[in-house]
Scaffold this active site. Structure first.
Site, PDB file in Angstrom:
ATOM      1  N   HIS A 105      26.331  40.996  36.093  1.00 18.56           N
ATOM      2  CA  HIS A 105      27.684  40.741  35.584  1.00 18.56           C
ATOM      3  C   HIS A 105      28.656  40.972  36.731  1.00 18.56           C
ATOM      4  O   HIS A 105      28.498  41.910  37.509  1.00 18.56           O
ATOM      5  CB  HIS A 105      27.965  41.714  34.434  1.00 18.56           C
ATOM      6  CG  HIS A 105      29.405  41.711  34.024  1.00 18.56           C
ATOM      7  ND1 HIS A 105      30.058  40.554  33.670  1.00 18.56           N
ATOM      8  CD2 HIS A 105      30.321  42.709  33.954  1.00 18.56           C
ATOM      9  CE1 HIS A 105      31.305  40.848  33.373  1.00 18.56           C
ATOM     10  NE2 HIS A 105      31.500  42.137  33.548  1.00 18.56           N
TER      11      HIS A 105
ATOM     12  N   ASN B   7      35.867  37.833  36.587  1.00 17.17           N
ATOM     13  CA  ASN B   7      35.049  38.409  35.516  1.00 17.17           C
ATOM     14  C   ASN B   7      35.129  37.503  34.282  1.00 17.17           C
ATOM     15  O   ASN B   7      36.203  37.329  33.718  1.00 17.17           O
ATOM     16  CB  ASN B   7      35.593  39.820  35.214  1.00 17.17           C
ATOM     17  CG  ASN B   7      34.838  40.539  34.113  1.00 17.17           C
ATOM     18  OD1 ASN B   7      34.065  39.949  33.376  1.00 17.17           O
ATOM     19  ND2 ASN B   7      35.071  41.835  34.000  1.00 17.17           N
TER      20      ASN B   7
ATOM     21  N   CYS C 218      30.774  42.347  27.868  1.00 21.12           N
ATOM     22  CA  CYS C 218      30.156  41.752  29.070  1.00 21.12           C
ATOM     23  C   CYS C 218      28.632  41.821  29.037  1.00 21.12           C
ATOM     24  O   CYS C 218      27.960  41.098  29.765  1.00 21.12           O
ATOM     25  CB  CYS C 218      30.687  42.433  30.326  1.00 21.12           C
ATOM     26  SG  CYS C 218      32.472  42.460  30.386  1.00 21.12           S
TER      27      CYS C 218
HETATM   28  O1  UT7 Z   1      33.732  43.932  32.867  1.00 17.18           O
HETATM   29  C1  UT7 Z   1      33.258  45.212  32.696  1.00 17.18           C
HETATM   30  C2  UT7 Z   1      34.313  46.247  32.528  1.00 17.18           C
HETATM   31  N1  UT7 Z   1      35.283  46.281  33.567  1.00 17.18           N
HETATM   32  C3  UT7 Z   1      35.061  46.900  34.747  1.00 17.18           C
HETATM   33  O2  UT7 Z   1      33.975  47.334  35.028  1.00 17.18           O
HETATM   34  C4  UT7 Z   1      36.231  47.019  35.668  1.00 17.18           C
HETATM   35  C5  UT7 Z   1      36.111  48.266  36.481  1.00 17.18           C
HETATM   36  N2  UT7 Z   1      37.297  48.591  37.239  1.00 17.18           N
HETATM   37  C6  UT7 Z   1      37.720  47.962  38.370  1.00 17.18           C
HETATM   38  O3  UT7 Z   1      37.161  46.949  38.755  1.00 17.18           O
HETATM   39  C7  UT7 Z   1      38.846  48.584  39.157  1.00 17.18           C
HETATM   40  O4  UT7 Z   1      39.111  49.847  38.656  1.00 17.18           O
HETATM   41  C8  UT7 Z   1      40.149  47.742  39.169  1.00 17.18           C
HETATM   42  C9  UT7 Z   1      39.979  46.505  40.018  1.00 17.18           C
HETATM   43  C10 UT7 Z   1      40.545  47.360  37.777  1.00 17.18           C
HETATM   44  C11 UT7 Z   1      41.272  48.555  39.799  1.00 17.18           C
HETATM   45  O5  UT7 Z   1      40.899  49.029  41.078  1.00 17.18           O
HETATM   46  P1  UT7 Z   1      41.150  50.552  41.474  1.00 17.18           P
HETATM   47  O6  UT7 Z   1      40.676  50.708  42.850  1.00 17.18           O
HETATM   48  O7  UT7 Z   1      40.503  51.402  40.414  1.00 17.18           O
HETATM   49  O8  UT7 Z   1      42.722  50.619  41.473  1.00 17.18           O
HETATM   50  P2  UT7 Z   1      43.710  51.496  40.586  1.00 17.18           P
HETATM   51  O9  UT7 Z   1      43.743  50.985  39.180  1.00 17.18           O
HETATM   52  O10 UT7 Z   1      43.379  52.920  40.809  1.00 17.18           O
HETATM   53  O11 UT7 Z   1      45.054  51.151  41.288  1.00 17.18           O
HETATM   54  C12 UT7 Z   1      45.322  51.438  42.633  1.00 17.18           C
HETATM   55  C13 UT7 Z   1      46.761  51.042  42.932  1.00 17.18           C
HETATM   56  C14 UT7 Z   1      47.757  51.544  41.896  1.00 17.18           C
HETATM   57  O12 UT7 Z   1      48.945  51.885  42.575  1.00 17.18           O
HETATM   58  P3  UT7 Z   1      49.282  53.423  42.893  1.00 17.18           P
HETATM   59  O13 UT7 Z   1      49.315  54.095  41.558  1.00 17.18           O
HETATM   60  O14 UT7 Z   1      48.158  53.898  43.767  1.00 17.18           O
HETATM   61  O15 UT7 Z   1      50.596  53.329  43.581  1.00 17.18           O
HETATM   62  C15 UT7 Z   1      48.000  50.329  41.041  1.00 17.18           C
HETATM   63  O16 UT7 Z   1      49.286  50.338  40.459  1.00 17.18           O
HETATM   64  O17 UT7 Z   1      46.852  49.615  42.926  1.00 17.18           O
HETATM   65  C16 UT7 Z   1      47.900  49.217  42.042  1.00 17.18           C
HETATM   66  N3  UT7 Z   1      47.529  47.947  41.446  1.00 17.18           N
HETATM   67  C17 UT7 Z   1      47.809  46.775  42.017  1.00 17.18           C
HETATM   68  N4  UT7 Z   1      48.458  46.449  43.154  1.00 17.18           N
HETATM   69  C18 UT7 Z   1      48.574  45.156  43.457  1.00 17.18           C
HETATM   70  C19 UT7 Z   1      46.846  47.739  40.296  1.00 17.18           C
HETATM   71  N5  UT7 Z   1      46.691  46.410  40.112  1.00 17.18           N
HETATM   72  C20 UT7 Z   1      47.290  45.802  41.166  1.00 17.18           C
HETATM   73  C21 UT7 Z   1      47.452  44.460  41.544  1.00 17.18           C
HETATM   74  N6  UT7 Z   1      48.094  44.173  42.692  1.00 17.18           N
HETATM   75  N7  UT7 Z   1      46.967  43.441  40.792  1.00 17.18           N
END
Ligand code: UT7
Length: 329
Positions: A254, A284, A115
């Protein structure tokens, strides 16, 4: 005598027509429009057609940038393409773009910095122009991330989209790039990657069956690094320029997650109104994100001559960087 700087003299972008909304994704994986919007800020993203590869998107963005700069393709001396979704492992996507736009006099190569690729590529081009090796450069950030997205993995497939942005650079009498700060941390290389298809794990039936040709991401861990390192990059690049956040007309980042950008804004003390956002429309787009965001700030007349803008990015590698520019167009 005033030192000549390198500036952006043309901008371009290309976004595929096909739109994939959060509602479409609800039919593909267990997710919801509400989750995607509140956790990421994304409403929809663009998806390239089956016929198009990264070079096709990049070539279209490049043609717009060349027209904007008033240059013919033959006049281009350097063509750098930032991408993590090259048409093929080799030859470079830059060479494919060269063939498509007929930039037959350009030296062409790709840069792989995920990125942050577009900011790395801008910095490389700036050095070549500053030292007089070339008189102009075309920098393209292009991605067909839909080709490396696992459409069965809800933790990643809601995040990414396809698109391309391009700029033409030349030495300028006024304004231009004032400073750039770049960083890398290979210790964290496993946080975002495509495990198979390279020399570490060549393609085989078992790698395909294990879905190892799709990107894998540890999102929560990356989130923390993204906030810290994007803030640090912006502040360090500004300090190198002898400026502070108070001088900034627009921060053009980004676009990985709106919550990352809100946290960065808070950390560096910049109001959200000064951060350009288009994540809602495109998600993204990796190296294309910052490039398309810059294009839109110019085309939507968000920035004017003399404004200080900061491009900032963070991505796999890890890589991060920021560029401070006095807008001169
Ligand atoms: O491009 C440069 C590099 N990339 C980044 O910088 C990305 C950085 N990361 C992020 O943007 C975020 O971490 C994400 C958007 C990827 C995820 O958000 P989060 O707040 O960190 O969520 P999480 O992965 O901790 O997941 C929270 C919950 C989980 O359920 P439990 O374990 O709490 O029951 C996931 O299973 O949300 C669940 N979950 C979803 N639920 C509905 C994960 N993806 C989804 C989804 N829909 N698409």
């Amino acid at each position: 005598m005033k030192k000549e700087r390198v500036g952006i003299v043309g901008v371009g972008a290309y976004l595929p027509e096909k739109i994939l909304t959060n509602y479409d994704l609800e039919k593909m994986v267990e997710t919801s429009d509400e989750w995607i919007i509140t956790r990421t800020g994304i409403k929809e993203r663009r998806i390239a057609s089956d016929q198009d590869a990264a070079s096709d998107l990049g070539a279209r963005a490049a043609e717009v940038a060349l027209k904007d700069a008033g240059l013919t393709p033959e006049a281009i001396e350097l063509l750098i393409c930032a991408t993590i979704t090259p048409d093929m492992l080799f030859p470079s996507t830059a060479c494919f773009i060269q063939r498509k736009i007929k930039a037959k006099n350009a030296v062409c190569f790709d840069i792989s910095a995920a990125c942050t690729g577009y900011i790395y590529a801008l910095n490389i081009a700036e050095h070549f122009l500053k030292n007089g090796t070339y008189r102009n450069a075309l920098v393209v950030g292009t991605e067909k991330l839909s080709a490396i997205t696992d459409w069965k993995d809800r933790s990643t497939c809601v995040l990414f989209g396809d698109g391309a942005g391009a700029v033409v650079l030349k030495k300028v009498k006024q304004g231009g790039i004032i400073s750039t700060y770049l960083g890398s941390d290979g210790e964290q290389a496993d946080l975002l990657k495509i495990p198979a298809g390279g020399s570490r794990m060549p393609a085989s039936l078992s790698t395909v069956e294990a879905r190892l040709h799709f990107l894998k991401m540890e999102g929560t861990e990356l989130f923390k690094h993204a906030v810290r390192l994007m803030a640090e990059a912006a502040e360090k690049a500004l300090a190198q320029a002898g400026l502070t956040c108070k001088d900034v007309a627009y921060l053009i980042p980004h676009q990985a997650n709106i919550r990352i950008l809100q946290a960065v804004a808070k950390k560096i003390g910049l109001p959200m109104e000064k951060i350009y956002l288009n994540i809602e429309k495109y998600g993204n787009m990796s190296s294309a994100s910052t490039a398309v965001a810059l294009y839109e700030t110019v085309k939507f007349k968000k920035i004017k001559k003399g404004d200080i803008i900061v491009l900032v990015a963070f991505g796999s590698g890890l890589t991060w960087g920021a560029t401070v520019i006095e807008w001169a167009q």
